[in-house]
Design a protein around this motif. Structure first.
Motif, PDB file in Angstrom:
ATOM      1  N   LEU A  19       0.836  -1.215   0.000  1.00  0.00           N
ATOM      2  CA  LEU A  19       0.000   0.000   0.000  1.00  0.00           C
ATOM      3  C   LEU A  19       0.863   1.255   0.000  1.00  0.00           C
ATOM      4  CD1 LEU A  19      -2.802  -1.073   2.509  1.00  0.00           C
ATOM      5  CD2 LEU A  19      -2.976  -0.868   0.015  1.00  0.00           C
ATOM      6  N   LEU A  20       1.966   1.225   0.746  1.00  0.00           N
ATOM      7  CA  LEU A  20       2.871   2.382   0.758  1.00  0.00           C
ATOM      8  C   LEU A  20       3.460   2.635  -0.624  1.00  0.00           C
ATOM      9  CD1 LEU A  20       4.834   2.000   4.121  1.00  0.00           C
ATOM     10  CD2 LEU A  20       3.269   3.838   3.480  1.00  0.00           C
ATOM     11  N   VAL A  21       3.880   1.543  -1.297  1.00  0.00           N
ATOM     12  CA  VAL A  21       4.445   1.693  -2.647  1.00  0.00           C
ATOM     13  C   VAL A  21       3.386   2.250  -3.599  1.00  0.00           C
ATOM     14  CG1 VAL A  21       5.367   0.417  -4.621  1.00  0.00           C
ATOM     15  CG2 VAL A  21       6.176  -0.084  -2.305  1.00  0.00           C
ATOM     16  N   TRP A  22       2.169   1.665  -3.505  1.00  0.00           N
ATOM     17  CA  TRP A  22       1.099   2.157  -4.383  1.00  0.00           C
ATOM     18  C   TRP A  22       0.788   3.629  -4.106  1.00  0.00           C
ATOM     19  CZ3 TRP A  22      -3.816   4.000  -3.153  1.00  0.00           C
ATOM     20  CH2 TRP A  22      -4.678   4.183  -4.241  1.00  0.00           C
ATOM     21  N   ASN A  23       0.740   3.993  -2.848  1.00  0.00           N
ATOM     22  CA  ASN A  23       0.451   5.382  -2.483  1.00  0.00           C
ATOM     23  C   ASN A  23       1.552   6.321  -2.967  1.00  0.00           C
ATOM     24  OD1 ASN A  23      -1.207   7.365  -0.859  1.00  0.00           O
ATOM     25  ND2 ASN A  23       0.777   7.575   0.176  1.00  0.00           N
ATOM     26  N   MET A  24       2.803   5.865  -2.840  1.00  0.00           N
ATOM     27  CA  MET A  24       3.903   6.704  -3.308  1.00  0.00           C
ATOM     28  C   MET A  24       3.861   6.842  -4.828  1.00  0.00           C
ATOM     29  SD  MET A  24       7.969   6.099  -3.115  1.00  0.00           S
ATOM     30  CE  MET A  24       7.795   5.177  -4.617  1.00  0.00           C
ATOM     31  N   HIS A  25       3.523   5.735  -5.510  1.00  0.00           N
ATOM     32  CA  HIS A  25       3.435   5.792  -6.968  1.00  0.00           C
ATOM     33  C   HIS A  25       2.336   6.764  -7.412  1.00  0.00           C
ATOM     34  CE1 HIS A  25       3.544   4.424 -11.116  1.00  0.00           C
ATOM     35  NE2 HIS A  25       2.221   4.256 -11.075  1.00  0.00           N
ATOM     36  N   MET A  26       1.185   6.678  -6.755  1.00  0.00           N
ATOM     37  CA  MET A  26       0.102   7.589  -7.105  1.00  0.00           C
ATOM     38  C   MET A  26       0.484   9.027  -6.801  1.00  0.00           C
ATOM     39  SD  MET A  26      -2.100   5.681  -8.468  1.00  0.00           S
ATOM     40  CE  MET A  26      -3.397   6.906  -8.630  1.00  0.00           C
ATOM     41  N   GLY A  27       1.148   9.248  -5.672  1.00  0.00           N
ATOM     42  CA  GLY A  27       1.589  10.609  -5.347  1.00  0.00           C
ATOM     43  C   GLY A  27       2.579  11.134  -6.363  1.00  0.00           C
ATOM     44  N   GLN A  28       3.473  10.243  -6.828  1.00  0.00           N
ATOM     45  CA  GLN A  28       4.432  10.645  -7.851  1.00  0.00           C
ATOM     46  C   GLN A  28       3.720  11.010  -9.154  1.00  0.00           C
ATOM     47  OE1 GLN A  28       7.530  11.140  -7.421  1.00  0.00           O
ATOM     48  NE2 GLN A  28       8.381  11.282  -9.485  1.00  0.00           N
ATOM     49  N   GLU A  29       2.695  10.208  -9.502  1.00  0.00           N
ATOM     50  CA  GLU A  29       1.933  10.504 -10.718  1.00  0.00           C
ATOM     51  C   GLU A  29       1.259  11.876 -10.608  1.00  0.00           C
ATOM     52  OE1 GLU A  29       1.298   8.928 -13.592  1.00  0.00           O
ATOM     53  OE2 GLU A  29       2.706   7.296 -13.199  1.00  0.00           O
ATOM     54  N   ILE A  30       0.657  12.137  -9.465  1.00  0.00           N
ATOM     55  CA  ILE A  30      -0.011  13.437  -9.269  1.00  0.00           C
ATOM     56  C   ILE A  30       0.995  14.569  -9.327  1.00  0.00           C
ATOM     57  CG2 ILE A  30      -1.285  14.820  -7.595  1.00  0.00           C
ATOM     58  CD1 ILE A  30      -2.596  12.209  -6.634  1.00  0.00           C
ATOM     59  N   GLN A  31       2.163  14.336  -8.728  1.00  0.00           N
ATOM     60  CA  GLN A  31       3.191  15.384  -8.718  1.00  0.00           C
ATOM     61  C   GLN A  31       3.700  15.668 -10.133  1.00  0.00           C
ATOM     62  OE1 GLN A  31       6.561  14.410  -6.292  1.00  0.00           O
ATOM     63  NE2 GLN A  31       7.553  16.383  -6.585  1.00  0.00           N
ATOM     64  N   LEU A  32       3.922  14.596 -10.900  1.00  0.00           N
ATOM     65  CA  LEU A  32       4.405  14.791 -12.273  1.00  0.00           C
ATOM     66  C   LEU A  32       3.335  15.473 -13.139  1.00  0.00           C
ATOM     67  CD1 LEU A  32       6.240  11.395 -12.940  1.00  0.00           C
ATOM     68  CD2 LEU A  32       7.289  13.632 -12.505  1.00  0.00           C
ATOM     69  N   ALA A  33       2.065  15.086 -12.934  1.00  0.00           N
ATOM     70  CA  ALA A  33       1.002  15.722 -13.713  1.00  0.00           C
ATOM     71  C   ALA A  33       0.900  17.212 -13.388  1.00  0.00           C
ATOM     72  CB  ALA A  33      -0.328  15.024 -13.421  1.00  0.00           C
ATOM     73  N   GLN A  34       1.036  17.560 -12.108  1.00  0.00           N
ATOM     74  CA  GLN A  34       0.984  18.963 -11.719  1.00  0.00           C
ATOM     75  C   GLN A  34       2.167  19.727 -12.309  1.00  0.00           C
ATOM     76  OE1 GLN A  34      -1.360  20.647 -10.214  1.00  0.00           O
ATOM     77  NE2 GLN A  34      -0.191  22.573 -10.144  1.00  0.00           N
ATOM     78  N   ARG A  35       3.324  19.068 -12.303  1.00  0.00           N
ATOM     79  CA  ARG A  35       4.507  19.730 -12.868  1.00  0.00           C
ATOM     80  C   ARG A  35       4.341  19.941 -14.370  1.00  0.00           C
ATOM     81  NH1 ARG A  35      10.147  16.740 -12.125  1.00  0.00           N
ATOM     82  NH2 ARG A  35       9.238  15.447 -13.794  1.00  0.00           N
TER      83      ARG A  35
END
Length: 433
Positions: A19-35
């Motif tokens: 779950l931590l890996v999945w959450n980090m992956h989703m957070g990374q996706e959101i961060q990259l999309a915002q960037r």
């Protein structure tokens, strides 16, 4: 118990870790999309300024590819408001982000991001650090849970192992059990109950053995008295039917033999069967046994003979009287089940530092599955009423008691001549302490 707990520990560590890996992956996706949205917004503003200055729109994307190859390069497409492409890569997938390019307040083009983002070295280092951190957390959590599971399993299984040990000792006849009253209350209560049961078994077993010895002693007195009375009756020369006299003598002999057998089995059960070791010749003991039982064998129409006896004198350290009693019990058993016209053969063979005594009889034989049960007290291989009336069921049990007192072993199997073979293996002399 530890293995299921270890599996649960692995599951408890892996699920949160995943779950931590999945959450980090989703957070990374959101961060990259915002960037991407922020950078595309900056590109659209710059393109609006350049288009207002008269710069051709088809030159803006190639310049962006050269200026920012790692982030937006190769990912931005410029199209007209109606969707006609101007420059940049094409894609059938929906755009990840879209911003208008305006000149004089009117939209002249649309800037789109049509490809996945390219990770920079900083992005890779950040992800690696995050994955390593999560891996360390998962590993630490798993080790902690594993140690906890092991300690729990050890604490829980220790009283269970102690309970198993106690029950095994009771099964093997050790009724004097001792244990530490540690563990769950239910296990401790079970241990106490087991100790009470073992104590009751011990008292019953002691009483049983004592009763057997007492009964055997009580039987010896009337049988000895009956023998004395029969002798006195014979000396008085009173005319009595010969068949009646023979029947009385046979009954007296059977009662006397039963008392002796019961006494031997009871004393052996108590570990107090008296055995006096002296130098004897096994051949002479076999000949004596044949001589003592030849009359009865002849009356039954059975041949009682020897086979494979050494032709020289043998000296062993046995209790001669007990061995003669052993032969008597074996011959009596064979006579009981050997039909008229059959034979009983006694043999003696060398076996390293021991001697093998063998007695074979004619058919009928015995089921191999029942062979070893023959040596149990009161066991009979036949259910016929005439066999039950003629046998006490103690003869072969007595034989086993005598053999064990000589530190030997006794076995039963099929005989080559069709009946039962009893093999007795006795060491040449008793083991020294």
């Amino acid at each position: 118990m530890f293995l299921p707990l270890a599996g649960q520990a692995l599951l408890a560590a892996a699920v949160p870790g995943g779950l931590l890996v999945w959450n980090m992956h989703m957070g990374q996706e959101i961060q990259l999309a915002q960037r991407d949205r922020e950078r595309l917004e900056a590109f659209a503003d710059a393109a609006s300024v350049a288009a207002t200055a008269g710069k051709p729109l088809d030159q803006l994307v190639p310049e962006l590819d050269l200026r920012d190859p790692q982030r937006l390069g190769g990912r931005v497409q410029l199209v007209r408001p109606d969707g006609a492409p101007i420059s940049g890569p094409t894609s059938t997938e929906p755009p990840r982000a879209e911003r208008p390019v305006k000149v004089g307040g009117q939209t002249v083009a649309l800037a789109r991001i049509v490809r996945e983002p390219n990770l920079t070295d900083d992005d890779r280092r950040y992800l690696a650090a995050q994955y390593l951190g999560i891996g360390a957390i998962i590993t630490g959590l798993f080790v902690l849970l594993l140690v906890t599971a092991y300690e729990f399993a050890r604490r829980w299984s220790k009283p269970q192992q102690e309970l198993y040990r106690l029950s095994r000792e009771v099964v093997h006849g050790d009724h004097d059990i001792d244990f530490d009253e540690r563990g769950p209350s239910e296990v401790v209560a079970t241990m106490r109950n087991l100790r009470r049961i073992a104590s009751q078994f011990s008292r019953l077993e002691t009483a049983r053995r004592t009763w057997l010895v007492s009964i055997a002693d009580e039987l010896k007195r009337p049988t000895a008295s009956l023998s004395t009375h029969l002798d006195a009756l014979a000396a008085a020369q009173i005319p009595i039917d010969a068949e009646l006299t023979a029947g009385l003598e046979d009954d007296q002999r059977r009662l006397s033999q039963m008392a002796e057998d019961l006494s031997a089995v009871a004393l052996a059960d108590l570990g107090r069967l008296p055995v006096n070791f002296n130098q004897v010749d096994p051949r002479a003991l076999i000949h004596n046994a044949i001589h003592d039982h030849s009359k009865r064998a002849l009356a039954n129409g059975v041949r009682l003979e020897t086979s494979t006896l050494p032709g020289y004198t043998i000296l062993v350290k046995w209790d001669g009287a007990r061995i003669e009693q052993l032969f008597g019990a074996l011959i009596e058993n064979s006579l009981r089940y050997t039909p008229r016209g059959g034979q009983i053969v006694l043999g003696l063979e060398s076996s390293r530092d021991a001697w093998r005594l063998i007695i074979d009889d004619s058919a009928p034989g015995i089921d191999v599955m029942l062979a070893q049960r023959l040596f149990e007290p009161f066991f009979r291989s036949s259910d016929r009423p005439e066999d039950s009336a003629a046998a006490s069921g103690l003869g072969l049990a007595t034989a086993r008691a005598i053999v064990e007192a000589h530190h030997g072993r006794i076995e039963a199997s099929r005989s080559p001549i069709g009946g039962l073979r009893v093999t007795v293996i006795l060491p040449t002399e008793p083991p020294r302490a």
